[in-house]
Design an enzyme around this catalytic site. Structure first.
Site, PDB file in Angstrom:
ATOM      1  N   TYR A 101       0.076   0.629   5.834  1.00 55.39           N
ATOM      2  CA  TYR A 101       0.667   1.388   6.949  1.00 55.39           C
ATOM      3  C   TYR A 101       1.076   2.754   6.422  1.00 55.39           C
ATOM      4  CZ  TYR A 101       3.878   3.046  10.473  1.00 55.39           C
ATOM      5  OH  TYR A 101       4.477   3.832  11.430  1.00 55.39           O
ATOM      6  N   GLU A 185       0.081   8.375  12.849  1.00 61.98           N
ATOM      7  CA  GLU A 185       0.259   7.038  12.275  1.00 61.98           C
ATOM      8  C   GLU A 185      -1.105   6.395  12.079  1.00 61.98           C
ATOM      9  OE1 GLU A 185       3.200   3.731  13.779  1.00 61.98           O
ATOM     10  OE2 GLU A 185       1.237   3.388  14.677  1.00 61.98           O
TER      11      GLU A 185
END
Ligand code: ADP
Ligand code: MG
Length: 376
Positions: A101, A185
């Site tokens: 992530y 993201e």
């Protein structure tokens, strides 16, 4: 402005980040052709501006073009958290060794950007962040310095990501700066068994204030993400959907904000923010009520108006006339105060609508609306 995954994918590609080959369509038949072009096996992905698509059944592997058509047919039209799927992206499947992530987000409280990184990316990232926050690194970024290779190495090390991610981290920062984004993201950023890094899912929020210097932004991605917010914007209303059960309508952003607080203080949750501004005409009231009532989560509606330039009797007339055009299906609590409050209350009293009640104070009105919503 939030981008769809496929738009984020295209931005990443333009900035040299590796992404899977992919195409978008709204037609199951074309999904079959695209799958054939991409090599047969594809991942069919719902294009909606909300996360958790995988868990909701909006991301599925299809083994061949016929399966891709079938899967696209299933996913198109599906409802994911209130968003109807209008298009799917078909992406070439990538072999996954590990999922990471990474994101850059604006930390408004601290007035700077933060890098967030974790070696445990994928669909469980919220769970990881909630139960083991130490597995998710947060590294402040100095805006003047930006993300250099050295800074990227620091972020990677903090998040437990392999050193090869440095290049992606630097490029992702370039996406943020050059595209005027407030959020970028990648989840998951995957490493393949052969060591290649591929961005499998992207989320980008662009800064609307920078729209004037991005001619490219014009397209279909402008405007609110939520369908109800879009409907309200089309009527010229400033409406923000929240996830509670008390619909809130007020005049003036400050009053609406404090109404949200008071509703929350009464143990209920506001369903929305809706500022009808100074006018509060019958038309605006009717539009506002119909938007708020079209949210099925709303169990009661609280109208909180402080008459200043707008007199309360005019607002009350607006409510009464709005009730001619909008079928009230849930209780409405009205609090009128300020200019011509007594006249306004008299107008509503005279109308005697069985679902409309009045309260004289903001606290009283919020308590009543909260009670009606939580016992409905
Ligand atoms: P969401 O975050 O909305 O659930 P993702 O695009 O992240 O949607 O997809 C969920 C999961 O599906 C990913 O974590 C990844 O494991 C898998 N996935 C997504 N795209 C691909 C792809 N192109 N190839 C292989 N697996 C994929
Ligand atoms: Mg994801």
């Amino acid at each position: 402005m939030d981008l769809y995954e496929h738009q984020a994918r295209d931005l990443f590609e333009r900035h040299g980040i590796v992404v899977p080959a992919a195409e978008v369509t709204d037609s199951p038949r074309r999904a079959r052709e695209i799958a054939r072009r991409l090599g047969g096996r594809v991942v069919v992905k719902a294009q909606v501006k909300t996360g958790g698509r995988g868990k909701a059944g909006g991301v599925k592997l299809a083994a061949d073009p016929a399966a891709a058509e079938l899967t696209a047919r299933q996913i198109l039209g599906m409802d994911i958290k209130g968003h109807t799927v209008g298009t799917v992206m078909l992406a070439r499947p990538v072999d996954i060794d590990s999922e990471f992530y990474v994101s850059y987000v604006l930390d408004r409280a601290a007035g700077r950007f933060l890098a967030i990184a974790s070696a445990e990316g994928g669909t469980e990232i919220e769970e990881v962040a909630a139960t083991r926050p130490e597995a998710v690194a947060r590294v402040p970024i100095d805006l003047a310095e930006g993300v250099t290779s050295a800074k990227a190495a620091e972020i990677a090390a903090a998040g437990g990501l392999p050193p090869q991610t440095v290049d992606v981290l630097v490029r992702l920062w370039q996406v943020l700066v050059r595209e005027d984004a407030l959020l970028v993201e990648v989840n998951p950023l995957v490493r393949t068994p052969r060591g290649q890094l591929v961005a499998l899912d992207g989320k980008v929020t662009l800064d609307d204030n920078a729209a004037f210097r991005h001619a490219r932004w014009g397209g279909d991605s402008t405007g609110p993400t939520d369908p109800l917010e879009a409907a309200a914007a089309a009527k010229g209303l400033h409406y923000v959907r929240l996830d509670g059960e008390v619909g809130v309508i007020g005049n003036g952003a400050g009053l609406v904000m404090s109404t949200l607080d008071v509703v929350a203080g009464c143990g209920a949750r506001p369903a929305n923010f809706l500022d009808i501004g100074g006018g509060a005409s019958a038309r605006i009231m009717a539009d506002g009520l119909s938007v708020v009532l079209s949210d099925p989560a709303v169990k009661s509606v609280l109208v909180n108006v402080f008459g200043g330039i707008t007199a309360c009797d005019a607002v009350a007339e607006g409510i009464v006339r709005a009730l001619d055009t909008v079928r009230l299906t849930r209780p409405l609590v009205v609090r009128l105060d300020g200019n011509n409050a007594a006249e306004g209350r008299a107008v509503l009293d005279a109308h005697r609508h069985p679902l409309v009640e009045q309260a004289t104070t903001m606290d009283g009105a919020a308590r009543r609306a909260a009670h009606l919503a939580t016992t409905a």
